[in-house]
Design a protein around this motif. Structure first.
Motif, PDB file in Angstrom:
ATOM      1  N   LYS A 129       0.866  -1.183   0.000  1.00 11.33           N
ATOM      2  CA  LYS A 129       0.000   0.000   0.000  1.00 11.33           C
ATOM      3  C   LYS A 129       0.904   1.234   0.000  1.00 11.33           C
ATOM      4  O   LYS A 129       1.773   1.365   0.863  1.00 11.33           O
ATOM      5  CB  LYS A 129      -0.891   0.015   1.244  1.00 11.33           C
ATOM      6  N   LEU A 130       0.664   2.118  -0.972  1.00 14.11           N
ATOM      7  CA  LEU A 130       1.518   3.294  -1.119  1.00 14.11           C
ATOM      8  C   LEU A 130       0.732   4.565  -0.910  1.00 14.11           C
ATOM      9  O   LEU A 130      -0.386   4.712  -1.416  1.00 14.11           O
ATOM     10  CB  LEU A 130       2.157   3.307  -2.511  1.00 14.11           C
ATOM     11  N   ASP A 144      -0.916   3.318  -8.596  1.00 11.13           N
ATOM     12  CA  ASP A 144      -2.142   2.785  -7.995  1.00 11.13           C
ATOM     13  C   ASP A 144      -2.120   3.001  -6.481  1.00 11.13           C
ATOM     14  O   ASP A 144      -2.241   2.076  -5.692  1.00 11.13           O
ATOM     15  CB  ASP A 144      -2.295   1.297  -8.334  1.00 11.13           C
ATOM     16  N   ALA A 145      -1.958   4.270  -6.102  1.00 13.42           N
ATOM     17  CA  ALA A 145      -1.802   4.632  -4.688  1.00 13.42           C
ATOM     18  C   ALA A 145      -3.020   4.237  -3.861  1.00 13.42           C
ATOM     19  O   ALA A 145      -4.154   4.260  -4.341  1.00 13.42           O
ATOM     20  CB  ALA A 145      -1.548   6.123  -4.556  1.00 13.42           C
ATOM     21  N   TYR A 146      -2.760   3.908  -2.619  1.00 11.01           N
ATOM     22  CA  TYR A 146      -3.784   3.595  -1.633  1.00 11.01           C
ATOM     23  C   TYR A 146      -4.324   4.879  -1.012  1.00 11.01           C
ATOM     24  O   TYR A 146      -5.505   5.004  -0.728  1.00 11.01           O
ATOM     25  CB  TYR A 146      -3.170   2.696  -0.561  1.00 11.01           C
ATOM     26  N   SER A 147      -3.387   5.845  -0.797  1.00 16.22           N
ATOM     27  CA  SER A 147      -3.762   7.081  -0.119  1.00 16.22           C
ATOM     28  C   SER A 147      -2.931   8.239  -0.644  1.00 16.22           C
ATOM     29  O   SER A 147      -1.883   8.043  -1.262  1.00 16.22           O
ATOM     30  CB  SER A 147      -3.566   6.943   1.400  1.00 16.22           C
ATOM     31  N   VAL A 175      -7.764   9.935   1.850  1.00 18.62           N
ATOM     32  CA  VAL A 175      -7.181  11.258   2.048  1.00 18.62           C
ATOM     33  C   VAL A 175      -6.683  11.368   3.484  1.00 18.62           C
ATOM     34  O   VAL A 175      -7.465  11.302   4.430  1.00 18.62           O
ATOM     35  CB  VAL A 175      -8.223  12.369   1.766  1.00 18.62           C
ATOM     36  N   TRP A 176      -5.362  11.508   3.614  1.00 15.49           N
ATOM     37  CA  TRP A 176      -4.729  11.672   4.912  1.00 15.49           C
ATOM     38  C   TRP A 176      -4.138  13.086   4.943  1.00 15.49           C
ATOM     39  O   TRP A 176      -3.605  13.567   3.945  1.00 15.49           O
ATOM     40  CB  TRP A 176      -3.634  10.640   5.122  1.00 15.49           C
ATOM     41  N   TYR A 212     -12.428  14.532  -5.354  1.00 12.58           N
ATOM     42  CA  TYR A 212     -11.709  13.959  -6.491  1.00 12.58           C
ATOM     43  C   TYR A 212     -11.022  12.653  -6.094  1.00 12.58           C
ATOM     44  O   TYR A 212     -11.140  11.630  -6.788  1.00 12.58           O
ATOM     45  CB  TYR A 212     -10.674  14.965  -7.019  1.00 12.58           C
ATOM     46  N   LEU A 213     -10.290  12.685  -4.975  1.00  8.33           N
ATOM     47  CA  LEU A 213      -9.546  11.505  -4.537  1.00  8.33           C
ATOM     48  C   LEU A 213     -10.487  10.368  -4.137  1.00  8.33           C
ATOM     49  O   LEU A 213     -10.253   9.204  -4.490  1.00  8.33           O
ATOM     50  CB  LEU A 213      -8.605  11.871  -3.388  1.00  8.33           C
TER      51      LEU A 213
END
Length: 184
Positions: free
Chosen positions: A108-109, A128-131, A154-155, A146-147
């Motif tokens: 997870k990236l 293919d980001a996780y966050s 969203v962190w 959007y995210l």
């Protein structure tokens, strides 16, 4: 070393045995964290597994060290009993995230960026980001929408007062120096 320990110099220039001699806690709180020793990733993962914690591991590297770090992480996880389920790797260094995706495809990236710009959006898609981890001062509800529509968490960093994120909808996580301020 100077910022977060009683040592000096570059961490990369020291052996683990040398690093274990330094105090990595007093800089934050001399009374509560004096004589804290640096952890290896394996030690950290053992603690998180024992306590059933999910963690974000921010990778801070010089550009030239990115490939080596990713290779070492691949090796660690190929021989480790630890899983990647409760771990998110994040970095401001986009090349590191790209390298890590190639070495550990199921990791997870989390893309660290000050704001959501075209370059950040492209990287999110490419790996293919996780966050996506953004600075609270530059985050908008449009960014969050959007995210989330893309399935990306969203962190937000570094949020030390609840007022700093008032008006922002559906944030998935925050980074803070004072978690007690956010306990309801």
């Amino acid at each position: 070393m100077e910022r977060c320990s009683n040592g000096s110099g570059a961490i990369s220039e020291l052996t683990l045995e040398q690093l274990k001699r330094f105090d990595f806690g007093s800089w934050f709180d001399h009374c509560r964290f004096r004589d804290e020793k640096i952890l290896t990733i394996e030690e950290l993962l053992n603690i998180t597994r024992r306590l059933s914690l999910c963690i974000n591991l921010e990778l801070k590297v010089f550009q030239s060290d990115s490939e080596l770090l990713c290779q070492q992480l691949k090796k660690l996880f190929s021989f480790s009993t630890s899983t990647l389920d409760n771990l998110v790797f994040s970095s401001f260094n986009h090349q590191t995230l790209t390298n890590l995706k190639k070495k550990i495809p199921n990791a997870k990236l989390g893309v660290l960026s000050e704001r959501l710009d075209k370059r950040t959006m492209a990287l999110i898609s490419d790996i293919d980001a996780y966050s996506c981890h953004l600075h609270h001062l530059f985050l908008t509800n449009n960014d969050i929408d959007y995210l989330h529509k893309k399935g990306i968490q969203v962190w937000v960093y570094t949020v030390n007062e609840p007022e700093q994120i008032e008006g922002l909808n559906a944030i998935d996580a925050i980074f803070t120096d004072f978690p007690d301020r956010f306990i309801i």
